[in-house]
Design a protein around this motif. Structure first.
Motif, PDB file in Angstrom:
ATOM      1  N   ASP A 205      27.858  36.050 -10.041  1.00 18.45           N
ATOM      2  CA  ASP A 205      27.153  37.268 -10.453  1.00 18.45           C
ATOM      3  C   ASP A 205      25.662  37.260 -10.102  1.00 18.45           C
ATOM      4  OD1 ASP A 205      29.517  38.261 -11.316  1.00 18.45           O
ATOM      5  OD2 ASP A 205      29.095  38.134 -13.462  1.00 18.45           O
ATOM      6  N   PRO A 206      24.911  36.148 -10.346  1.00 17.05           N
ATOM      7  CA  PRO A 206      23.491  36.167  -9.944  1.00 17.05           C
ATOM      8  C   PRO A 206      23.302  36.312  -8.439  1.00 17.05           C
ATOM      9  CG  PRO A 206      23.898  34.414 -11.519  1.00 17.05           C
ATOM     10  CD  PRO A 206      25.231  34.927 -11.103  1.00 17.05           C
ATOM     11  N   LEU A 207      24.163  35.666  -7.644  1.00 21.71           N
ATOM     12  CA  LEU A 207      24.070  35.798  -6.193  1.00 21.71           C
ATOM     13  C   LEU A 207      24.319  37.238  -5.765  1.00 21.71           C
ATOM     14  CD1 LEU A 207      25.942  32.596  -4.938  1.00 21.71           C
ATOM     15  CD2 LEU A 207      23.497  33.059  -4.790  1.00 21.71           C
ATOM     16  N   HIS A 208      25.341  37.831  -6.349  1.00 18.24           N
ATOM     17  CA  HIS A 208      25.667  39.224  -6.028  1.00 18.24           C
ATOM     18  C   HIS A 208      24.526  40.153  -6.415  1.00 18.24           C
ATOM     19  CE1 HIS A 208      28.669  42.802  -6.453  1.00 18.24           C
ATOM     20  NE2 HIS A 208      27.947  42.867  -5.345  1.00 18.24           N
ATOM     21  N   HIS A 209      23.966  39.918  -7.590  1.00 16.43           N
ATOM     22  CA  HIS A 209      22.866  40.771  -8.066  1.00 16.43           C
ATOM     23  C   HIS A 209      21.659  40.677  -7.132  1.00 16.43           C
ATOM     24  CE1 HIS A 209      20.105  42.785 -10.795  1.00 16.43           C
ATOM     25  NE2 HIS A 209      19.284  41.747 -10.688  1.00 16.43           N
ATOM     26  N   ARG A 210      21.327  39.459  -6.712  1.00 16.25           N
ATOM     27  CA  ARG A 210      20.174  39.289  -5.823  1.00 16.25           C
ATOM     28  C   ARG A 210      20.430  39.922  -4.465  1.00 16.25           C
ATOM     29  NH1 ARG A 210      17.754  33.154  -6.827  1.00 16.25           N
ATOM     30  NH2 ARG A 210      17.306  33.417  -9.066  1.00 16.25           N
ATOM     31  N   TRP A 211      21.647  39.804  -3.976  1.00 19.00           N
ATOM     32  CA  TRP A 211      21.952  40.370  -2.662  1.00 19.00           C
ATOM     33  C   TRP A 211      21.867  41.896  -2.681  1.00 19.00           C
ATOM     34  CZ3 TRP A 211      22.031  39.013   2.179  1.00 19.00           C
ATOM     35  CH2 TRP A 211      22.668  39.844   3.108  1.00 19.00           C
ATOM     36  N   GLU A 212      22.302  42.503  -3.768  1.00 16.96           N
ATOM     37  CA  GLU A 212      22.315  43.956  -3.878  1.00 16.96           C
ATOM     38  C   GLU A 212      20.979  44.520  -4.356  1.00 16.96           C
ATOM     39  OE1 GLU A 212      24.652  45.895  -2.900  1.00 16.96           O
ATOM     40  OE2 GLU A 212      26.154  44.356  -2.435  1.00 16.96           O
ATOM     41  N   HIS A 213      20.020  43.642  -4.690  1.00 13.38           N
ATOM     42  CA  HIS A 213      18.747  44.115  -5.228  1.00 13.38           C
ATOM     43  C   HIS A 213      17.977  44.902  -4.171  1.00 13.38           C
ATOM     44  CE1 HIS A 213      14.863  44.126  -7.309  1.00 13.38           C
ATOM     45  NE2 HIS A 213      15.524  43.772  -8.396  1.00 13.38           N
ATOM     46  N   GLU A 214      17.360  46.000  -4.586  1.00 13.52           N
ATOM     47  CA  GLU A 214      16.646  46.885  -3.671  1.00 13.52           C
ATOM     48  C   GLU A 214      15.479  46.175  -2.985  1.00 13.52           C
ATOM     49  OE1 GLU A 214      14.270  51.191  -3.743  1.00 13.52           O
ATOM     50  OE2 GLU A 214      15.208  50.388  -5.559  1.00 13.52           O
ATOM     51  N   ARG A 215      14.804  45.282  -3.694  1.00 11.27           N
ATOM     52  CA  ARG A 215      13.658  44.594  -3.116  1.00 11.27           C
ATOM     53  C   ARG A 215      14.092  43.719  -1.942  1.00 11.27           C
ATOM     54  NH1 ARG A 215      10.213  41.277  -7.313  1.00 11.27           N
ATOM     55  NH2 ARG A 215      10.097  43.399  -8.164  1.00 11.27           N
ATOM     56  N   LEU A 216      15.197  43.014  -2.096  1.00  7.68           N
ATOM     57  CA  LEU A 216      15.703  42.180  -1.007  1.00  7.68           C
ATOM     58  C   LEU A 216      16.143  43.043   0.168  1.00  7.68           C
ATOM     59  CD1 LEU A 216      16.483  39.424   0.111  1.00  7.68           C
ATOM     60  CD2 LEU A 216      18.712  39.665  -1.017  1.00  7.68           C
ATOM     61  N   ALA A 217      16.755  44.177  -0.124  1.00 13.95           N
ATOM     62  CA  ALA A 217      17.207  45.075   0.944  1.00 13.95           C
ATOM     63  C   ALA A 217      16.027  45.547   1.796  1.00 13.95           C
ATOM     64  CB  ALA A 217      17.953  46.262   0.345  1.00 13.95           C
ATOM     65  N   LYS A 218      14.895  45.837   1.139  1.00 14.76           N
ATOM     66  CA  LYS A 218      13.710  46.278   1.879  1.00 14.76           C
ATOM     67  C   LYS A 218      13.159  45.149   2.750  1.00 14.76           C
ATOM     68  CE  LYS A 218      12.193  49.878  -1.348  1.00 14.76           C
ATOM     69  NZ  LYS A 218      11.119  50.314  -2.280  1.00 14.76           N
ATOM     70  N   LYS A 219      13.155  43.931   2.204  1.00 15.98           N
ATOM     71  CA  LYS A 219      12.660  42.795   2.979  1.00 15.98           C
ATOM     72  C   LYS A 219      13.543  42.541   4.199  1.00 15.98           C
ATOM     73  CE  LYS A 219      10.429  40.346  -0.862  1.00 15.98           C
ATOM     74  NZ  LYS A 219      10.434  39.118  -1.704  1.00 15.98           N
ATOM     75  N   ILE A 220      14.844  42.674   4.012  1.00 15.05           N
ATOM     76  CA  ILE A 220      15.772  42.474   5.124  1.00 15.05           C
ATOM     77  C   ILE A 220      15.558  43.534   6.194  1.00 15.05           C
ATOM     78  CG2 ILE A 220      18.211  42.565   5.781  1.00 15.05           C
ATOM     79  CD1 ILE A 220      18.874  41.217   3.141  1.00 15.05           C
ATOM     80  N   SER A 221      15.328  44.766   5.768  1.00 16.97           N
ATOM     81  CA  SER A 221      15.103  45.857   6.716  1.00 16.97           C
ATOM     82  C   SER A 221      13.852  45.615   7.551  1.00 16.97           C
ATOM     83  CB  SER A 221      14.990  47.191   5.972  1.00 16.97           C
ATOM     84  OG  SER A 221      16.180  47.483   5.266  1.00 16.97           O
ATOM     85  N   VAL A 222      12.774  45.193   6.885  1.00 15.75           N
ATOM     86  CA  VAL A 222      11.539  44.881   7.607  1.00 15.75           C
ATOM     87  C   VAL A 222      11.762  43.699   8.550  1.00 15.75           C
ATOM     88  CG1 VAL A 222       9.158  44.087   7.368  1.00 15.75           C
ATOM     89  CG2 VAL A 222      10.051  45.820   5.798  1.00 15.75           C
TER      90      VAL A 222
END
Length: 287
Positions: free
Chosen positions: A13-30
């Protein structure tokens, strides 16, 4: 077993939560944008002969190769999302695999571009253009069929189980997802190592898809422990068959890969319609 299920959930669950987190998604996009620009820069330096010989051997000469590399990273990110989707309903997991198929077809189209001369020219590349059109329109058709597939989905079938069985079943799938994530990381690192050492090897994403098929069959067998009725077994097995057709499509030559992908999507749609419309409300269908 409840203790094991709780530990698996505690890890997943913590891994899933971090992966789906909006902040991480933005960093990945950049990071993806920077990766694409860095790829273009390295290719340009290679064309100018400014890279060391050992590094230049690993860098392609076509600027279009940067597009393929960027889409490969996008595909890798989607595969990770698929792994985290595995504990969801079987139909949602299969839908994610169709998303991957559509992206792979688009990636194939851009991969064909890497063989084109610069500046781009049509003459002498007629076959490549046909393959681009085939994969591109095939991806579009599968994208449209995927919309239909999601549109006709109703509530998750897992919801018909008791809360205890549902928790155990989902936790078991989370355990499989963790093992699948570890295997994916290992296969990816091995592929990078073989590439750097100039050892010929197959596309690890295609190899991983074979592992996904085996995983789907395993989930079907595990689901039978919680949903032993004919209806659930046939439905889940049918979805697993659609993923097998997807895997065959990935190994098929141009044109046939699109036909097989569309056939797999149509099969999943028809299976959903039959199971929901015809079997809906029949007494004892879940026994």
């Amino acid at each position: 077993m409840n203790f094991i299920y709780e530990k698996i959930t505690y890890l997943f669950d913590p891994l899933h939560h971090r992966w789906e987190h909006e902040r991480l998604a933005k960093k990945i996009s950049v990071g993806l944008v920077l990766f694409f620009l860095a790829g273009l820069l390295c290719i340009e330096l290679q064309r100018l002969g400014l890279l060391p010989a050992s590094l230049a051997a690993l860098i392609p000469r076509s600027h279009f190769s940067a597009i393929e590399m960027a889409f490969t990273v996008v595909l890798i990110l989607e595969v990770i999302s698929l792994i985290f989707t595995l504990p969801c309903s079987f139909s949602r997991s299969v839908g994610k695999q169709f998303e991957l198929l559509a992206l792979i077809l688009l990636r194939n189209s851009f991969k064909e571009l890497s063989e084109f001369p610069e500046p781009i020219a049509f003459a002498g590349n007629e076959e490549a253009v046909l393959r681009i059109l085939s994969d591109g329109f095939g991806a579009l058709v599968i994208f449209a069929l995927l919309g239909v597939y999601y549109l006709i989905q109703r509530k998750k079938q897992d919801e018909t189980m008791t809360s205890t069985d549902l928790f155990s079943f989902v936790a078991a799938k989370k355990g499989i997802a963790l093992l699948l994530l570890a295997a994916f990381i290992f296969m990816g690192l091995r592929s990078i190592y073989l590439t750097l050492t100039d050892v010929s090897h197959s596309d690890f994403l295609h190899d991983f898809y074979t592992l996904l098929i085996l995983t789907d069959i395993l989930v079907v067998l595990i689901s039978q422990c919680f949903q032993p009725g004919f209806y659930a077994v046939f439905r889940n097995s049918g979805f697993a068959l659609s993923t097998v057709i997807i895997r065959i499509a990935l190994a098929a030559p141009p044109y046939f890969n699109v036909l097989l992908g569309i056939a797999a999507a149509l099969f999943a749609i028809l299976l959903t319609i039959v199971s929901q419309k015809i079997f809906s409300g029949l007494p004892g269908k879940r026994r």
